[in-house]
Design a protein around this motif. Structure first.
Motif, PDB file in Angstrom:
ATOM      1  N   UNK A  23      41.816  74.415-107.633  1.00  0.00           N
ATOM      2  CA  UNK A  23      40.401  74.761-107.499  1.00  0.00           C
ATOM      3  C   UNK A  23      40.152  76.212-107.892  1.00  0.00           C
ATOM      4  N   UNK A  24      40.847  77.194-107.298  1.00  0.00           N
ATOM      5  CA  UNK A  24      40.609  78.575-107.721  1.00  0.00           C
ATOM      6  C   UNK A  24      41.004  78.830-109.171  1.00  0.00           C
TER       7      UNK A  24
ATOM      8  N   UNK B 137      36.486  79.004-115.595  1.00  0.00           N
ATOM      9  CA  UNK B 137      35.092  78.755-115.936  1.00  0.00           C
ATOM     10  C   UNK B 137      34.234  80.004-115.748  1.00  0.00           C
ATOM     11  N   UNK B 138      34.462  80.701-114.653  1.00  0.00           N
ATOM     12  CA  UNK B 138      33.662  81.875-114.332  1.00  0.00           C
ATOM     13  C   UNK B 138      33.852  82.984-115.359  1.00  0.00           C
ATOM     14  N   UNK B 139      35.075  83.148-115.820  1.00  0.00           N
ATOM     15  CA  UNK B 139      35.385  84.228-116.761  1.00  0.00           C
ATOM     16  C   UNK B 139      35.192  83.816-118.208  1.00  0.00           C
TER      17      UNK B 139
ATOM     18  N   UNK C 275      27.211  71.595-105.596  1.00  0.00           N
ATOM     19  CA  UNK C 275      28.190  72.676-105.764  1.00  0.00           C
ATOM     20  C   UNK C 275      28.725  72.696-107.199  1.00  0.00           C
ATOM     21  N   UNK C 276      28.801  73.880-107.782  1.00  0.00           N
ATOM     22  CA  UNK C 276      29.397  74.063-109.111  1.00  0.00           C
ATOM     23  C   UNK C 276      30.872  74.428-108.958  1.00  0.00           C
TER      24      UNK C 276
ATOM     25  N   UNK D 263      35.823  77.922-105.336  1.00  0.00           N
ATOM     26  CA  UNK D 263      36.906  78.657-104.665  1.00  0.00           C
ATOM     27  C   UNK D 263      36.357  79.635-103.639  1.00  0.00           C
ATOM     28  N   UNK D 264      35.261  80.287-103.986  1.00  0.00           N
ATOM     29  CA  UNK D 264      34.661  81.247-103.050  1.00  0.00           C
ATOM     30  C   UNK D 264      34.051  80.533-101.853  1.00  0.00           C
ATOM     31  N   UNK D 265      33.427  79.386-102.100  1.00  0.00           N
ATOM     32  CA  UNK D 265      32.873  78.596-100.993  1.00  0.00           C
ATOM     33  C   UNK D 265      33.979  78.160-100.038  1.00  0.00           C
ATOM     34  N   UNK D 266      35.091  77.690-100.604  1.00  0.00           N
ATOM     35  CA  UNK D 266      36.195  77.197 -99.772  1.00  0.00           C
ATOM     36  C   UNK D 266      36.808  78.320 -98.952  1.00  0.00           C
TER      37      UNK D 266
END
Length: 351
Positions: free
Chosen positions: A5-6, A12-14, A92-93, A98-101
């Motif tokens: 997940x992270x 994706x984020x980067x 949830x996207x 990862x931040x949510x978890x």
């Protein structure tokens, strides 16, 4: 398995990968181990995230954190109360997951092992600790069991790949709010009339599906409070190691029990608990007065003098971020605790 997940979220984020580059068949399956379910047909690129809330209990701070997870998604973000007294976050996207978890874990919650072939949310009484008629407060033992089975919220590979999912509950009153009759493993609190000792009759095998519907059946044994977790862990190990893994329509716990026989299965669980383990015979409970199952909705007196709990209807179990922020009411009027109920559309606040 939960490191994916992270890893994917960061890519994706980067901008190091695109959603279109992902293997969706792989994502759709493997993310479920982390409690994330891709809703590709109706909401592509968005996930439903199922939590773990033992006994369905949440604090006002946890309410607010859940609201903060879905509020940025606007109309796409909402939550559902489930039939296992749980909460599912929608919209949830993956790049946020990862931040949510990590935030969930920091708030003593998790989403890990809420999907796939693992143990589902542990349920007890939605009015545990408040109920003047309860034989046992189910909350502490379910929190402890949750930590043991799911690695303190970070996942436990030992029980992440069972032959099939498993539902577990503890029922402390004659109301049977967690519905032991439809759980794979249920513990029913009872006082032994001979000794006065608090024991828990074990019932097994309850579930319903398109292939089979069966009410739970007494296993013929009872356990002490101290044996609740060891018995559960041993049963899961027996199920993991001996349960059928062929036709998924015939892999729930009851199929293994029927294959082995009820007494041999109980003996195997006791043996797995360790040498010298002795289980009590099931207690035959008798009652002098009839009992009508209580309605959770409305205002009811707690066992704490001068305090009340309130059952609130939540139509269809659907709630918004703004609804979750009602927790400020809990801060003002009670001890910051709410409960979800297995009836899906009721929330209880204490105090």
């Amino acid at each position: 398995m939960w490191t994916e997940v992270p890893e994917l979220a960061k890519l994706l984020r980067e901008g190091n990968t695109k959603w279109e580059d992902l293997s969706l068949d792989d994502v759709d399956i493997r993310m479920k181990f982390a409690g994330m379910f891709h809703r590709g047909k109706r909401t592509p690129k968005r996930f439903m995230m199922r939590l773990k809330l033992p006994n369905g209990e949440v604090t006002s701070e946890q309410f607010r954190y859940a609201a903060s997870c879905i509020k940025p998604y606007g109309a796409d973000g909402c939550a559902d109360i489930t039939t296992r007294a749980n909460l599912q976050l929608r919209g949830v996207k993956l790049e946020d997951a990862d931040r949510i978890i990590e935030g969930l874990i920091a708030h003593n919650m998790t989403s890990f092992q809420s999907g796939m072939d693992s143990v589902r949310n542990l349920t007890g009484s939605p009015i545990a600790g408040l109920d003047p008629h309860e034989l046992y407060d189910t909350r502490p033992i379910l929190y402890e069991m949750n930590n043991v089975l799911f690695g303190n919220g970070r996942g436990n590979e030992e029980f992440a790949n069972l032959p099939r999912k498993l539902n577990i509950c503890i029922s402390p009153t004659r109301d049977d709010f967690p519905h032991t009759q439809i759980n794979d493993l249920g513990f029913e609190a009872v006082k032994d009339p001979a000794s006065g000792q608090l024991l828990f009759n074990v019932v097994v095998g309850g579930y319903f599906s398109g292939q089979r519907n069966i009410m739970s059946v007494p296993l013929g044994v009872a356990v002490t409070e101290e044996q609740l977790i060891p018995f559960t862990v041993a049963l899961l190990r027996v199920f993991r190691d001996h349960g059928p893994r062929g036709n998924r329509a015939k892999t729930r716990l009851i199929w293994l029990i029927e294959q082995l026989g009820f007494e041999p299965f109980a003996n195997l669980v006791a043996e797995t608990m360790g040498p010298g383990t002795k289980l009590h015979a099931a207690v035959h409970a008798t009652h002098d007065t009839p009992w009508e199952r209580r309605d959770l909705l409305g205002v009811h007196q707690q066992k704490q003098e001068g305090l009340n709990w309130v059952g609130v209807s939540v139509p269809a179990g659907r709630i918004t971020a703004e609804d979750l922020e009602v927790s400020y009411c809990a801060d003002d009027y009670c001890r910051t605790v709410g409960r979800y109920c297995t009836c899906l559309d009721a929330v209880s606040y204490c105090g």
